[in-house]
Design a protein around this motif. Structure first.
Motif, mmCIF file in Angstrom:
data_model
loop_
_atom_site.group_PDB
_atom_site.id
_atom_site.type_symbol
_atom_site.label_atom_id
_atom_site.label_comp_id
_atom_site.label_asym_id
_atom_site.label_seq_id
_atom_site.Cartn_x
_atom_site.Cartn_y
_atom_site.Cartn_z
ATOM 1 N N ASN A 189 0.812 -1.222 0.000
ATOM 2 C CA ASN A 189 0.000 0.000 0.000
ATOM 3 C C ASN A 189 0.846 1.272 0.000
ATOM 4 N N ARG A 190 2.101 1.139 -0.426
ATOM 5 C CA ARG A 190 3.030 2.275 -0.499
ATOM 6 C C ARG A 190 3.079 3.042 0.831
ATOM 7 N N PRO A 191 3.474 2.376 1.910
ATOM 8 C CA PRO A 191 3.433 3.010 3.232
ATOM 9 C C PRO A 191 4.472 4.120 3.364
ATOM 10 N N ALA A 192 4.126 5.131 4.155
ATOM 11 C CA ALA A 192 5.093 6.184 4.445
ATOM 12 C C ALA A 192 6.217 5.661 5.324
ATOM 13 N N LEU A 193 5.896 4.676 6.182
ATOM 14 C CA LEU A 193 6.849 4.166 7.154
ATOM 15 C C LEU A 193 6.879 2.644 7.124
ATOM 16 N N LEU A 194 8.098 2.092 7.079
ATOM 17 C CA LEU A 194 8.288 0.649 7.134
ATOM 18 C C LEU A 194 8.882 0.294 8.493
ATOM 19 N N LEU A 195 8.172 -0.561 9.246
ATOM 20 C CA LEU A 195 8.630 -1.023 10.549
ATOM 21 C C LEU A 195 9.152 -2.450 10.401
ATOM 22 N N ALA A 196 10.417 -2.661 10.758
ATOM 23 C CA ALA A 196 11.034 -3.979 10.625
ATOM 24 C C ALA A 196 11.409 -4.484 12.012
ATOM 25 N N ASP A 197 10.711 -5.507 12.484
ATOM 26 C CA ASP A 197 10.899 -6.039 13.829
ATOM 27 C C ASP A 197 11.759 -7.297 13.767
ATOM 28 N N GLU A 198 13.044 -7.191 14.097
ATOM 29 C CA GLU A 198 13.996 -8.306 14.040
ATOM 30 C C GLU A 198 13.889 -9.042 12.698
ATOM 31 N N PRO A 199 14.008 -8.321 11.561
ATOM 32 C CA PRO A 199 13.726 -8.941 10.262
ATOM 33 C C PRO A 199 14.691 -10.035 9.849
ATOM 34 N N THR A 200 15.873 -10.108 10.488
ATOM 35 C CA THR A 200 16.834 -11.164 10.148
ATOM 36 C C THR A 200 16.985 -12.191 11.265
ATOM 37 N N GLY A 201 16.185 -12.069 12.321
ATOM 38 C CA GLY A 201 16.361 -12.909 13.502
ATOM 39 C C GLY A 201 16.147 -14.389 13.264
ATOM 40 N N ALA A 202 15.329 -14.754 12.284
ATOM 41 C CA ALA A 202 15.034 -16.168 12.033
ATOM 42 C C ALA A 202 15.745 -16.694 10.794
ATOM 43 N N LEU A 203 16.738 -15.954 10.293
ATOM 44 C CA LEU A 203 17.383 -16.307 9.029
ATOM 45 C C LEU A 203 18.820 -16.775 9.234
ATOM 46 N N ASP A 204 19.298 -17.614 8.301
ATOM 47 C CA ASP A 204 20.710 -17.953 8.287
ATOM 48 C C ASP A 204 21.506 -16.742 7.823
ATOM 49 N N SER A 205 22.829 -16.786 7.964
ATOM 50 C CA SER A 205 23.660 -15.611 7.701
ATOM 51 C C SER A 205 23.554 -15.129 6.259
ATOM 52 N N HIS A 206 23.463 -16.058 5.304
ATOM 53 C CA HIS A 206 23.361 -15.658 3.898
ATOM 54 C C HIS A 206 22.039 -14.935 3.632
ATOM 55 N N SER A 207 20.941 -15.497 4.121
ATOM 56 C CA SER A 207 19.630 -14.872 3.918
ATOM 57 C C SER A 207 19.534 -13.546 4.666
ATOM 58 N N ALA A 208 20.147 -13.482 5.854
ATOM 59 C CA ALA A 208 20.134 -12.243 6.630
ATOM 60 C C ALA A 208 20.845 -11.123 5.876
ATOM 61 N N GLU A 209 21.969 -11.449 5.252
ATOM 62 C CA GLU A 209 22.696 -10.446 4.468
ATOM 63 C C GLU A 209 21.865 -9.999 3.268
ATOM 64 N N ASP A 210 21.139 -10.919 2.673
ATOM 65 C CA ASP A 210 20.266 -10.608 1.542
ATOM 66 C C ASP A 210 19.188 -9.609 1.954
ATOM 67 N N VAL A 211 18.579 -9.832 3.108
ATOM 68 C CA VAL A 211 17.537 -8.933 3.606
ATOM 69 C C VAL A 211 18.139 -7.586 4.005
ATOM 70 N N ARG A 212 19.330 -7.602 4.598
ATOM 71 C CA ARG A 212 19.986 -6.354 4.970
ATOM 72 C C ARG A 212 20.222 -5.477 3.747
ATOM 73 N N ARG A 213 20.713 -6.076 2.676
ATOM 74 C CA ARG A 213 20.951 -5.320 1.443
ATOM 75 C C ARG A 213 19.634 -4.794 0.866
ATOM 76 N N LEU A 214 18.582 -5.576 0.997
ATOM 77 C CA LEU A 214 17.275 -5.139 0.521
ATOM 78 C C LEU A 214 16.809 -3.905 1.285
ATOM 79 N N LEU A 215 16.984 -3.899 2.602
ATOM 80 C CA LEU A 215 16.611 -2.731 3.402
ATOM 81 C C LEU A 215 17.432 -1.507 2.995
ATOM 82 N N LEU A 216 18.718 -1.700 2.726
ATOM 83 C CA LEU A 216 19.555 -0.601 2.268
ATOM 84 C C LEU A 216 19.051 -0.045 0.944
#
Length: 253
Positions: free
Chosen positions: A160-187
């Motif tokens: 819905n094209r939000p003004a604000l994105l809230l990310a609550d521990e978005p990499t907490g359940a991921l392996d290191s490779h997937s966590a890095e993928d999500v981190r780059r996506l947030l960047l």
């Protein structure tokens, strides 16, 4: 044109019982386009802060303003409408519906907001393509990897094209490779202008992803740090001088 912050909390406190407050007189602001990390150990007040900003809870005192809306003054229906229109949320454990396909999961927020099915499908397909997971549109979430499911969750949050994105521990359940993928996506999302509030206990994730790190200790803001040198490679050159903060009433030293 206004220079008002995207998030503005003024002397915000949340108490649940006769014990210490979960959030104690917090004053902070986040500008539009910033990526800010909220850092702290379990019990520091991170989840309470997130719930207040999302309109899932009300402060005992003080104010919560997001994108010009006094969130603390909204009723139940108004809070639900606010979340649909202004907030996208990413969770640690994805919160996808296993009985819906990837495409249908992403479409849910738009359909709740009243968007027509055709328009919602076009928007969802566009998001899945931009996030590199359009080939999984007809798959069910349980068939995907953790990193893929988190990308689906990001697509749903952006629906819905939000003004604000809230990310609550978005990499907490991921392996290191997937966590890095999500981190780059947030960047990447932040580089495109998306305002992001990242809640985490991971110091490295905060320093390498966010421009500022706000540390909570016992429900109060202990430090507001400008991160220096964070970039898409994941390195961080260090931290800027710590910004002096107003201490909670009664604090000493």
């Amino acid at each position: 044109m206004t220079n008002a912050p995207m998030i503005d909390l003024q002397d915000t406190t949340r108490k649940y019982d006769d014990g210490p407050p979960a959030l104690a007189g917090v004053t902070l602001s986040v500008a539009a386009g910033e990526c800010v990390a909220i850092l702290g150990h379990s019990g520091s007040g991170k989840s309470t802060l997130l719930n207040l900003i999302a309109g899932l809870d009300k402060p005992s005192s003080g104010t919560v303003t997001v994108n010009g809306t006094r969130v603390d003054q909204l009723g139940e229906a108004g809070s639900a409408k606010y979340r649909r229109a202004s907030i996208g949320m990413i969770f640690q454990f994805f919160n996808l519906l296993d009985d819906l396909t990837v495409l249908d999961n992403v479409m849910v927020p738009a359909q709740l907001a009243g968007m027509g099915k055709g328009e919602a499908k076009r928007r969802a397909t566009e998001l899945l393509g931009s996030l590199g997971i359009d080939r999984h549109a007809k798959a069910y979430p349980q068939r995907l990897s953790g990193g893929q499911r988190q990308r689906v969750a990001v697509a749903r949050a952006l629906m819905n094209r939000p003004a604000l994105l809230l990310a609550d521990e978005p990499t907490g359940a991921l392996d290191s490779h997937s966590a890095e993928d999500v981190r780059r996506l947030l960047l990447d999302l932040n580089a495109e202008g998306q305002t992001i509030l990242l809640v985490t206990h991971d110091v490295q994730l905060a320093a390498s992803t966010a421009r500022r790190t706000i540390e909570l200790v016992d429900g109060a803001v202990a430090r507001d740090i400008v991160n220096i040198g964070s970039n898409s490679s994941g390195s961080s050159a260090g931290l800027a001088a710590r910004t002096p903060l107003t201490r909670p009433a009664g604090a000493v030293g």
